[in-house]
Write a protein that holds these residues in place. Sequence first.
Motif, short mmCIF file in Angstrom:
data_model
loop_
_atom_site.label_atom_id
_atom_site.label_comp_id
_atom_site.label_asym_id
_atom_site.label_seq_id
_atom_site.Cartn_x
_atom_site.Cartn_y
_atom_site.Cartn_z
N THR A 170 77.69 89.47 56.93
CA THR A 170 78.50 88.74 55.96
C THR A 170 78.62 89.56 54.68
O THR A 170 77.62 90.02 54.13
CB THR A 170 77.87 87.37 55.64
OG1 THR A 170 77.71 86.63 56.86
CG2 THR A 170 78.74 86.58 54.69
N SER A 171 79.86 89.74 54.21
CA SER A 171 80.09 90.52 53.00
C SER A 171 80.30 89.60 51.80
O SER A 171 80.69 88.44 51.93
CB SER A 171 81.30 91.44 53.18
OG SER A 171 82.47 90.71 53.51
N SER A 172 80.05 90.15 50.61
CA SER A 172 80.15 89.37 49.38
C SER A 172 81.59 89.12 48.96
O SER A 172 81.84 88.25 48.11
CB SER A 172 79.41 90.10 48.25
OG SER A 172 80.02 91.37 48.00
N ALA A 173 82.52 89.88 49.51
CA ALA A 173 83.94 89.70 49.22
C ALA A 173 84.72 89.93 50.51
O ALA A 173 84.22 90.53 51.46
CB ALA A 173 84.40 90.68 48.14
N SER A 174 85.94 89.45 50.52
CA SER A 174 86.78 89.61 51.71
C SER A 174 87.23 91.06 51.81
O SER A 174 87.91 91.58 50.92
CB SER A 174 87.99 88.67 51.60
OG SER A 174 88.80 88.75 52.75
#
Length: 231
Positions: free
Chosen positions: A81-85
Motif C-alpha cells: 500500500t502506497s501513501s499516495a496514488s
Amino acid sequence: PLVRTENESATATAGTSHVVNLPSGIVAGDLILVLMNVGSTAATINALTGWTELLDEGVASGLYIAYRLADGTEGATITLTSSASTRDATITLRIANAQDPAVQAPQIGTTATGTSVSPDPPNVTPTGGAKDYLAVALFGDAGEEADDDTWANTPPANYLPSPPFQKTCGTVGTNLGGLIAAAYRSFNASAEDPGTFNQDVSLAWRAQTIIVHPLPAAAVVIPDVVMAPLR
C-alpha cells in the motif's frame, strides 16, 4: 547465493494498492527481494508484516527495496500500500544460499542518479571483507516505455541476464514513471562497483546495488539441477 527464479508485475493505473507477483518455487530459507520503482507521484510504501525495507525513497519515480526470509507460506502475491496514488513496476527475485538477514542483512549503496542512456549503479563495500557475494544491480526511470522487454538493452559487464530483467507500467505517455530493470552476478571481492546498463532512450534514472551475503559454506544447499532464472 544463487538467483533461482524471478517474477514481475506492474500497476498501470495509478492507485494506492499494488499487487506484487512473487517468484515461483519459494521454499523455507530462500531470500525474497522486492525491487520496485514507483510512478511519477512521490509516494512511500507502508510497512508490511514479515517484510523488511532496505530502501523507501518516497520521491517521484523513487526506488523501493524490501526483503523477507521465506518460511514457505508466502503464497503467490503480496499487496503493498502506497501513501499516495501512483503506478509501479516491480521485479521480485528468489535467492538460495543467502545468509539469514537476522545474522547479516543485504546491504545497499547510496542511490546514484543521472539522465542518460547509461544508468550506473553505485559502489558497495559490504561488511566482512571478501566473500562469495551475490550482487543485484538495478535502476528505475522517470519516463515511459511500452512493456515489451526491448528498452533496457544490456546489463553491466559480467551481469546476467542479457538483456536484463525489465518491467514497465505498459502505458505509453510522458513521465508516468514505473520502469525498472535488474541484473545480477556472483563475485568474491571486498567491494563491488557495477558497470553501466544501457537503455534505448536518455531518461532520468535512479540506480542501486544490493549485496547479498552468503551462507557459511557448511550450510550451502547444492541443487540437483541449477535452474535458469524465469522471465
